[in-house]
Structure formats: C-alpha cells, structure tokens
Design a protein around this motif. Structure first.
Motif, mmCIF file in Angstrom:
data_model
loop_
_atom_site.group_PDB
_atom_site.id
_atom_site.type_symbol
_atom_site.label_atom_id
_atom_site.label_comp_id
_atom_site.label_asym_id
_atom_site.label_seq_id
_atom_site.Cartn_x
_atom_site.Cartn_y
_atom_site.Cartn_z
ATOM 1 N N GLY A 130 0.794 -1.210 0.000
ATOM 2 C CA GLY A 130 0.000 0.000 0.000
ATOM 3 C C GLY A 130 0.828 1.262 0.000
ATOM 4 O O GLY A 130 1.982 1.297 -0.418
ATOM 5 N N GLY A 131 0.203 2.350 0.486
ATOM 6 C CA GLY A 131 0.870 3.643 0.495
ATOM 7 C C GLY A 131 0.362 4.485 1.648
ATOM 8 O O GLY A 131 -0.261 3.981 2.590
ATOM 9 N N GLU A 132 0.612 5.771 1.555
ATOM 10 C CA GLU A 132 0.289 6.688 2.649
ATOM 11 C C GLU A 132 -1.190 6.666 3.019
ATOM 12 O O GLU A 132 -1.547 6.787 4.195
ATOM 13 N N PHE A 133 -2.081 6.511 2.044
ATOM 14 C CA PHE A 133 -3.511 6.529 2.309
ATOM 15 C C PHE A 133 -4.072 5.132 2.557
ATOM 16 O O PHE A 133 -4.886 4.927 3.447
ATOM 17 N N SER A 134 -3.633 4.159 1.754
ATOM 18 C CA SER A 134 -4.252 2.831 1.812
ATOM 19 C C SER A 134 -3.821 2.013 3.022
ATOM 20 O O SER A 134 -4.620 1.264 3.587
ATOM 21 N N THR A 135 -2.577 2.143 3.460
ATOM 22 C CA THR A 135 -2.078 1.298 4.543
ATOM 23 C C THR A 135 -2.850 1.478 5.853
ATOM 24 O O THR A 135 -3.295 0.484 6.453
ATOM 25 N N PRO A 136 -3.056 2.709 6.340
ATOM 26 C CA PRO A 136 -3.816 2.848 7.593
ATOM 27 C C PRO A 136 -5.276 2.438 7.465
ATOM 28 O O PRO A 136 -5.875 1.973 8.440
ATOM 29 N N ILE A 137 -5.846 2.582 6.276
ATOM 30 C CA ILE A 137 -7.231 2.149 6.076
ATOM 31 C C ILE A 137 -7.323 0.630 6.167
ATOM 32 O O ILE A 137 -8.170 0.078 6.879
ATOM 33 N N ALA A 138 -6.436 -0.058 5.472
ATOM 34 C CA ALA A 138 -6.462 -1.524 5.466
ATOM 35 C C ALA A 138 -6.187 -2.107 6.844
ATOM 36 O O ALA A 138 -6.662 -3.199 7.180
ATOM 37 N N ALA A 139 -5.447 -1.382 7.665
ATOM 38 C CA ALA A 139 -5.081 -1.881 9.001
ATOM 39 C C ALA A 139 -6.261 -1.890 9.963
ATOM 40 O O ALA A 139 -6.198 -2.544 11.012
ATOM 41 N N ARG A 179 -11.931 -2.149 0.742
ATOM 42 C CA ARG A 179 -11.476 -3.312 -0.021
ATOM 43 C C ARG A 179 -10.425 -2.935 -1.056
ATOM 44 O O ARG A 179 -9.519 -3.728 -1.352
ATOM 45 N N GLY A 180 -10.529 -1.712 -1.610
ATOM 46 C CA GLY A 180 -9.489 -1.249 -2.514
ATOM 47 C C GLY A 180 -8.169 -1.091 -1.795
ATOM 48 O O GLY A 180 -7.112 -1.501 -2.290
ATOM 49 N N ALA A 181 -8.206 -0.490 -0.601
ATOM 50 C CA ALA A 181 -6.993 -0.317 0.192
ATOM 51 C C ALA A 181 -6.389 -1.661 0.577
ATOM 52 O O ALA A 181 -5.165 -1.862 0.501
ATOM 53 N N LYS A 182 -7.237 -2.583 0.984
ATOM 54 C CA LYS A 182 -6.769 -3.924 1.358
ATOM 55 C C LYS A 182 -6.089 -4.614 0.180
ATOM 56 O O LYS A 182 -5.043 -5.258 0.324
#
Length: 254
Positions: A130-139, A179-182
């Motif tokens: 992931g990246g700056e936006f997706s990683t914390p969302i997926a967590a 789900r996109g972030a994951k």
C-alpha cells in the motif's frame, strides 16, 4: 454522464466521454477519488484538444453504482474496465491510471493484451504494502472502517485542508475504499511492477514535481519506460495542475 451496465445486473459504471478523433484514451482515478471530478479539466486541455477521451468512475466511486455484492479489489475493477472496452468494440485504446487506478490499468492491460497501445501510469501502486492513504485504512479491518473509520478518515483529511479528496471520499462507498486499500496492501501475483514492465504497450510513468525524489524516477528509464514530471503538482496532479498533466499524457502518447 453515460452509463455502462456491468456483467452484474445490479451495477452500472458511469463515465464522461469527450468526443474526438484517434484511439480512445481511457482515464482511471485513484482510491477515494473519481475521474468525473479529477479529469474534466484535463481532457479538454490544449495538449489533448480534439482527443477522444473517456473518464471512468470505477464501481463504488463518483457517479457509479455502489453494489454490496462486488469485490472492489484491483482485479475486480480491471475486469469491469476490460468488459467496457470489449462492449464498445474498441480495437485499440490508450490507457491512463493514477495511483490505485494505475494498478487497475496494469491488470486491465494484462487482460486486454495488444489492444492497449500506450499504458500511462501516474504515481501508481506498482508494489504491495500500500501507500500513505491505503495502509492505515487496510489496518483497521472492514467492519471497523465501515462503522466509523471512514468518517474519521474523512475528518482527518479535512483537518489538514485536503478538501478535494474529502469531497470525493464522502461520495464514495466505504466498502469500496476499504477493499481497494486492502487489495493494494496485499498486492497481486504476479506483481503489478512485473506486469507493467513486461506488457508490450509503449509505457510511460508520470510524477508530480512535489512527489520527487522517488527511486522509480531513475530506475524506470533503465527498463525503457519514459518518465515525465508535472510541474507545480504533487500526488493530486489532476487537480493541482490539470494542464500540466494533460501535457505529460500527450507527451507519453506522442
């Protein structure tokens, strides 16, 4: 705003289409964004004047439907893009994808093969984690994100003045964003970088000036991939400098 009925009977994918000549240019947005919001000033810019351009809102984002029974992973979006291209009978396309949309573009290009003449990515996710936006969302976990995490993420972005991203985030499906972030964190097999490098299309990669330095700025040209930089812009280059992004895309297709 036009509508494409996806293979799912409950979901339509919507898009803007700028009539013009030449091979169609399909434009795909990033996580939490919408092509209908980011690219209406890019497609008619002088560098792309007269170009046939199609601005797609992926399912769950922008004006497209938000079905609960859709997977919302990168590969799921890529399959819908492929179905759209096939339904229109396009023999060739040029394909542009930004951020998560770049990963979608890579997988769609893999499905479409030689139909893709130019494959143009801007600050795309080429690797997992992931990246700056997706990683914390997926967590956060799916239910936690849907049941409050999405609102907190929007409020946090608003607090730092990211009003444009907040606007499209609030319009998007929380399920689609999670789900996109994951999917971006988990990556794909084979990985997006390998698929990008091996695709037979003419390939280009675009950075916003404020996103540099980045190791791929120097590494990608070693694989024959043209690199372009949009001045006075960062990651949200379609909003920060639409004419500059149009110029970079035009150079990539020249």
């Amino acid at each position: 705003m036009l509508s494409f009925q996806t293979p799912s009977p409950t979901a339509s994918m919507r898009y803007f289409e700028f009539g013009g000549t030449g091979i169609p240019l399909l434009m795909l947005h990033g996580l939490g964004c919408a092509s209908s919001f980011e690219y209406p000033l890019v497609a008619p810019s002088p560098a792309l004047t007269g170009r046939h351009a199609i601005l797609i809102d992926l399912l769950g984002f922008g004006f497209s439907d938000r079905p609960d029974d859709f997977g919302y992973r990168v590969e799921d979006h890529a399959e819908q893009v492929c179905a759209f291209v096939q339904s229109r009978g396009f023999e060739q396309i040029d394909l542009y994808g930004h951020s998560m949309g770049g990963s979608v573009a890579v997988e769609a290009a893999d499905l479409l093969g030689n139909k893709v003449r130019h494959l143009i990515l801007s600050e795309a996710n080429l690797d997992s984690d992931g990246g700056e936006f997706s990683t914390p969302i997926a967590a956060m976990g799916e239910r936690a994100y849907i049941n409050g995490g999405h609102l907190l993420r929007c409020e946090a972005a608003e607090a730092v003045g990211d009003a444009s991203w907040v606007a499209t985030m609030r319009a998007a499906s929380a399920l689609a964003i999670y789900r996109g972030a994951k999917s971006l964190v988990e990556g794909s097999s084979p990985d997006w970088r390998s698929c990008f490098l091996r695709h037979p299309a003419r390939k280009s990669y675009i950075f916003g000036q404020h996103s540099l330095p980045d190791p791929d700025h120097d590494a990608l040209p070693e694989y024959g991939i043209a690199v372009h930089v949009v001045p006075d812009a960062g990651h949200s280059m379609g909003l920060e400098n639409p004419a500059g992004l149009a110029t970079a895309i035009a150079k990539a297709m020249s």
